[in-house]
Write an enzyme that holds these catalytic residues in place. Structure first.
Site, PDB file in Angstrom:
ATOM      1  N   GLY A  53       5.187   3.058  -0.067  1.00  0.00           N
ATOM      2  CA  GLY A  53       6.636   2.874  -0.179  1.00  0.00           C
ATOM      3  C   GLY A  53       7.058   1.914  -1.280  1.00  0.00           C
ATOM      4  O   GLY A  53       6.503   1.911  -2.389  1.00  0.00           O
ATOM      5  N   ALA A  93       7.043  -3.568   6.379  1.00  0.00           N
ATOM      6  CA  ALA A  93       7.775  -2.841   7.419  1.00  0.00           C
ATOM      7  C   ALA A  93       6.762  -2.679   8.540  1.00  0.00           C
ATOM      8  O   ALA A  93       5.747  -2.003   8.370  1.00  0.00           O
ATOM      9  CB  ALA A  93       8.241  -1.494   6.911  1.00  0.00           C
ATOM     10  N   ALA A 127      -0.687  -9.577   7.374  1.00  0.00           N
ATOM     11  CA  ALA A 127       0.054 -10.514   6.515  1.00  0.00           C
ATOM     12  C   ALA A 127       0.785 -11.587   7.321  1.00  0.00           C
ATOM     13  O   ALA A 127       1.142 -12.631   6.778  1.00  0.00           O
ATOM     14  CB  ALA A 127       1.058  -9.736   5.668  1.00  0.00           C
ATOM     15  N   SER A 175       0.783  -1.243   0.000  1.00  0.00           N
ATOM     16  CA  SER A 175       0.000   0.000   0.000  1.00  0.00           C
ATOM     17  C   SER A 175       0.812   1.289   0.000  1.00  0.00           C
ATOM     18  O   SER A 175       0.262   2.359  -0.313  1.00  0.00           O
ATOM     19  CB  SER A 175      -0.937   0.007   1.211  1.00  0.00           C
ATOM     20  OG  SER A 175      -0.204  -0.160   2.400  1.00  0.00           O
ATOM     21  N   THR A 224      10.132   7.238   3.622  1.00  0.00           N
ATOM     22  CA  THR A 224       8.872   6.477   3.631  1.00  0.00           C
ATOM     23  C   THR A 224       8.358   6.541   5.067  1.00  0.00           C
ATOM     24  O   THR A 224       9.055   7.024   5.968  1.00  0.00           O
ATOM     25  CB  THR A 224       9.062   4.989   3.256  1.00  0.00           C
ATOM     26  OG1 THR A 224       9.874   4.367   4.261  1.00  0.00           O
ATOM     27  CG2 THR A 224       9.691   4.800   1.890  1.00  0.00           C
ATOM     28  N   TYR A 257      21.733   1.150  12.275  1.00  0.00           N
ATOM     29  CA  TYR A 257      21.055   0.334  11.258  1.00  0.00           C
ATOM     30  C   TYR A 257      21.723  -1.023  11.086  1.00  0.00           C
ATOM     31  O   TYR A 257      21.298  -2.008  11.678  1.00  0.00           O
ATOM     32  CB  TYR A 257      20.914   1.100   9.915  1.00  0.00           C
ATOM     33  CG  TYR A 257      19.793   0.473   9.121  1.00  0.00           C
ATOM     34  CD1 TYR A 257      18.505   1.000   9.134  1.00  0.00           C
ATOM     35  CD2 TYR A 257      19.988  -0.731   8.428  1.00  0.00           C
ATOM     36  CE1 TYR A 257      17.461   0.370   8.481  1.00  0.00           C
ATOM     37  CE2 TYR A 257      18.956  -1.367   7.771  1.00  0.00           C
ATOM     38  CZ  TYR A 257      17.698  -0.809   7.792  1.00  0.00           C
ATOM     39  OH  TYR A 257      16.672  -1.451   7.145  1.00  0.00           O
TER      40      TYR A 257
HETATM   41  P1  NAD Z   1       6.352   1.457   4.250  1.00  0.00           P
HETATM   42  O1  NAD Z   1       6.050   1.787   5.665  1.00  0.00           O
HETATM   43  O2  NAD Z   1       6.148   2.510   3.226  1.00  0.00           O
HETATM   44  O3  NAD Z   1       5.475   0.180   3.773  1.00  0.00           O
HETATM   45  C1  NAD Z   1       5.206  -0.896   4.602  1.00  0.00           C
HETATM   46  C2  NAD Z   1       4.089  -1.745   4.008  1.00  0.00           C
HETATM   47  O4  NAD Z   1       3.869  -2.868   4.890  1.00  0.00           O
HETATM   48  C3  NAD Z   1       2.723  -1.028   3.918  1.00  0.00           C
HETATM   49  O5  NAD Z   1       2.070  -1.444   2.729  1.00  0.00           O
HETATM   50  C4  NAD Z   1       1.951  -1.570   5.126  1.00  0.00           C
HETATM   51  O6  NAD Z   1       0.538  -1.591   4.957  1.00  0.00           O
HETATM   52  C5  NAD Z   1       2.484  -2.987   5.147  1.00  0.00           C
HETATM   53  N1  NAD Z   1       2.308  -3.653   6.441  1.00  0.00           N
HETATM   54  C6  NAD Z   1       2.854  -3.343   7.641  1.00  0.00           C
HETATM   55  N2  NAD Z   1       2.462  -4.237   8.576  1.00  0.00           N
HETATM   56  C7  NAD Z   1       1.655  -5.130   7.934  1.00  0.00           C
HETATM   57  C8  NAD Z   1       0.953  -6.288   8.349  1.00  0.00           C
HETATM   58  N3  NAD Z   1       1.011  -6.741   9.598  1.00  0.00           N
HETATM   59  N4  NAD Z   1       0.209  -6.941   7.425  1.00  0.00           N
HETATM   60  C9  NAD Z   1       0.115  -6.501   6.140  1.00  0.00           C
HETATM   61  N5  NAD Z   1       0.805  -5.431   5.685  1.00  0.00           N
HETATM   62  C10 NAD Z   1       1.556  -4.752   6.582  1.00  0.00           C
HETATM   63  O7  NAD Z   1       7.837   0.898   4.250  1.00  0.00           O
HETATM   64  P2  NAD Z   1       9.027   0.852   3.168  1.00  0.00           P
HETATM   65  O8  NAD Z   1      10.031   1.844   3.567  1.00  0.00           O
HETATM   66  O9  NAD Z   1       8.511   0.804   1.794  1.00  0.00           O
HETATM   67  O10 NAD Z   1       9.649  -0.563   3.555  1.00  0.00           O
HETATM   68  C11 NAD Z   1       9.401  -1.751   2.856  1.00  0.00           C
HETATM   69  C12 NAD Z   1      10.636  -2.626   2.927  1.00  0.00           C
HETATM   70  O11 NAD Z   1      11.713  -1.960   2.256  1.00  0.00           O
HETATM   71  C13 NAD Z   1      11.117  -2.911   4.356  1.00  0.00           C
HETATM   72  O12 NAD Z   1      11.607  -4.231   4.426  1.00  0.00           O
HETATM   73  C14 NAD Z   1      12.259  -1.933   4.518  1.00  0.00           C
HETATM   74  O13 NAD Z   1      13.201  -2.334   5.485  1.00  0.00           O
HETATM   75  C15 NAD Z   1      12.836  -1.951   3.114  1.00  0.00           C
HETATM   76  N6  NAD Z   1      13.714  -0.817   2.782  1.00  0.00           N
HETATM   77  C16 NAD Z   1      13.323   0.461   3.023  1.00  0.00           C
HETATM   78  C17 NAD Z   1      14.198   1.499   2.739  1.00  0.00           C
HETATM   79  C18 NAD Z   1      13.820   2.945   2.993  1.00  0.00           C
HETATM   80  O14 NAD Z   1      14.693   3.799   3.043  1.00  0.00           O
HETATM   81  N7  NAD Z   1      12.563   3.258   3.126  1.00  0.00           N
HETATM   82  C19 NAD Z   1      15.457   1.243   2.166  1.00  0.00           C
HETATM   83  C20 NAD Z   1      15.812  -0.070   1.891  1.00  0.00           C
HETATM   84  C21 NAD Z   1      14.936  -1.100   2.204  1.00  0.00           C
END
Ligand code: NAD
Length: 392
Positions: A52, A140, A112, A50, A275, A235
């Site tokens: 990020g 996340a 999830a 939804s 994000t 981190y």
């Molecule tokens: P985000 O907060 O934008 O997105 C998280 C998503 O997870 C959302 O769609 C949310 O609805 C969903 N979610 C959370 N708990 C849930 C649950 N219990 N059941 C179903 N859905 C659930 O986060 P993001 O930054 O896009 O992170 C996504 C991944 O990318 C993570 O593993 C994060 O560590 C990784 N990441 C992020 C970055 C960054 O800088 N943002 C960099 C590298 C990697």
């Protein structure tokens, strides 16, 4: 209702329905402009779809690859006279655009980590798609209820072994403040691994495999972050880093297992971006606002959508998919370039509240942050009444 941003620390508690739709549409347009991705998968399940990186993956799969997508996410729905969360509106907007383009798009709003949501996804795949070609795992979450034991674990963002002192930025008032964080207990490390490590990803793969809904050559990708020395204590060498290590170990196990049927499992190391998840990490927002400044100056800046478009090209157009010595896909390659990191380090050592606006891209950070909640999008009249309740 007239919807304005209401920020509380690192979160915005309002979201603009039409603004969120405009944001999704910007991503759709970007992907369309890049043209089709050759050999792209046609049936894609995105867990964490939804916001990020997960939402960007879904947009890329659909509009770059013509895929049918099933999304799983956890958001607060809108009600008459009550706003939903940004991801609620993003998902409605995505589904509308996908269907208008003739693409299958359905979503499950639920936990999830739970068995019933996995089963719901499997039932939908069986009924509508038969099998899936790609699972994107982009969760996340601050907590997880274990599906077998019912135990609730909470993730923390703390260093290991010793207390860590650094600087961070208060993104509400743009003050650079010292920050001191006590080290995590062993239990906190274990809990963070339970929430953000690889166990739930493996459970998804196990469930899909047992249900016979994995297409031949099935691939799966989960997202990780490494980053530079200056964020390592919090981190990579912190509690979240332990969880990411576990995720990477899981990728190797899954890769070996799936390779038997011509499949693949990867971790993709993505760039640090604003994000909802990253804005909650101490130290990281200051790093991001300096990184944005440097990468924009060098013409190398990317957001979630540019990153994910590049990831899908690597996954499906490049043969074989390029990986580092640890088998990881490195979409953080531009962030980690020596010239970029040297420039960020130089700014980091100088940055204070007084020179923050000159040294860091605070405007860019703020703009990106507000966009996550549908604010600041061109073409939206933020003074106009908007209907808060959109049915999913
Ligand atoms: P985000 O907060 O934008 O997105 C998280 C998503 O997870 C959302 O769609 C949310 O609805 C969903 N979610 C959370 N708990 C849930 C649950 N219990 N059941 C179903 N859905 C659930 O986060 P993001 O930054 O896009 O992170 C996504 C991944 O990318 C993570 O593993 C994060 O560590 C990784 N990441 C992020 C970055 C960054 O800088 N943002 C960099 C590298 C990697």
């Amino acid at each position: 209702m007239i919807v304005r941003p209401k920020t509380r620390g690192f979160i915005c508690i309002t979201a603009h329905p039409e603004g969120c739709a405009a944001h999704v549409e910007q991503w759709v347009e970007y992907v369309r402009k890049q043209g089709p991705i050759a050999n792209a998968p046609k049936r894609v399940l995105v867990v964490g779809s939804s916001t990020g990186y997960g939402l960007a993956s879904r947009v890329t799969a659909a509009f770059g690859g013509g895929a049918a997508t099933l999304g799983v996410y956890f958001e607060k729905p809108s009600e008459p006279d009550r706003l939903g969360t940004a991801g609620w509106y993003n998902t409605i907007a995505f589904e509308r655009s996908a269907r208008a383009a003739g693409l299958y798009a359905k979503s499950i709003n639920g936990d999830a980590f739970s068995d019933p949501v996995k089963q719901q996804a499997i039932d939908l795949i069986r009924a509508d798609l038969g099998q899936i070609d790609l699972l994107i795992y982009s969760l996340a979450s601050p907590r997880r209820t274990h599906p077998k034991t019912g135990v609730v674990s909470k993730s923390v963002l703390k260093p290991l072994g010793e207390a860590y002192a650094s600087k961070t930025v208060d993104t509400d008032r743009w003050l650079v403040n010292p920050v001191a964080i006590e080290p995590a207990t062993e239990q906190e490390v274990a809990d963070t691994v339970t929430v953000m490590g690889g166990e739930d990803w493996r459970m998804w793969v196990d469930a899909l495999e047992a249900a016979g809904v994995m297409a031949p050559g099935f691939s799966t990708v989960a997202y990780s972050y490494i980053g530079p020395d200056l964020t390592w204590a919090i981190y990579r060498n912190g509690t979240i880093g332990k969880a990411k290590e576990d995720l990477e170990k899981t990728a190797h196990e899954l890769h070996t297992r799936l390779a038997v049927g011509g499949g693949r499992a990867f971790v993709s190391v993505n760039k640090a971006l604003v994000t909802q998840a990253s804005s909650a990490i101490p130290v990281v927002p200051l790093y991001i606002s300096l990184l944005y400044r440097v990468m924009k100056e060098k013409g190398l800046h990317e957001g979630c959508i540019e990153q994910m478009r590049r990831l899908f090209a690597r996954l499906y157009q490049d043969h074989p998919t390029p990986v580092d010595s640890e088998g990881r896909i490195r979409i953080d390659d531009w962030e980690m370039r020596e010239d970029i990191q040297k420039a960020v380090e130089a700014l980091w050592s100088q940055v204070t509240t007084e020179n923050l606006q000159q040294l860091a891209d605070t405007a860019g950070y703020r703009e990106e942050f507000l966009k996550l909640f549908g604010f600041g999008l061109p073409g939206i009249d933020y003074e106009a009444e908007t209907e808060p309740h959109l049915a999913g």
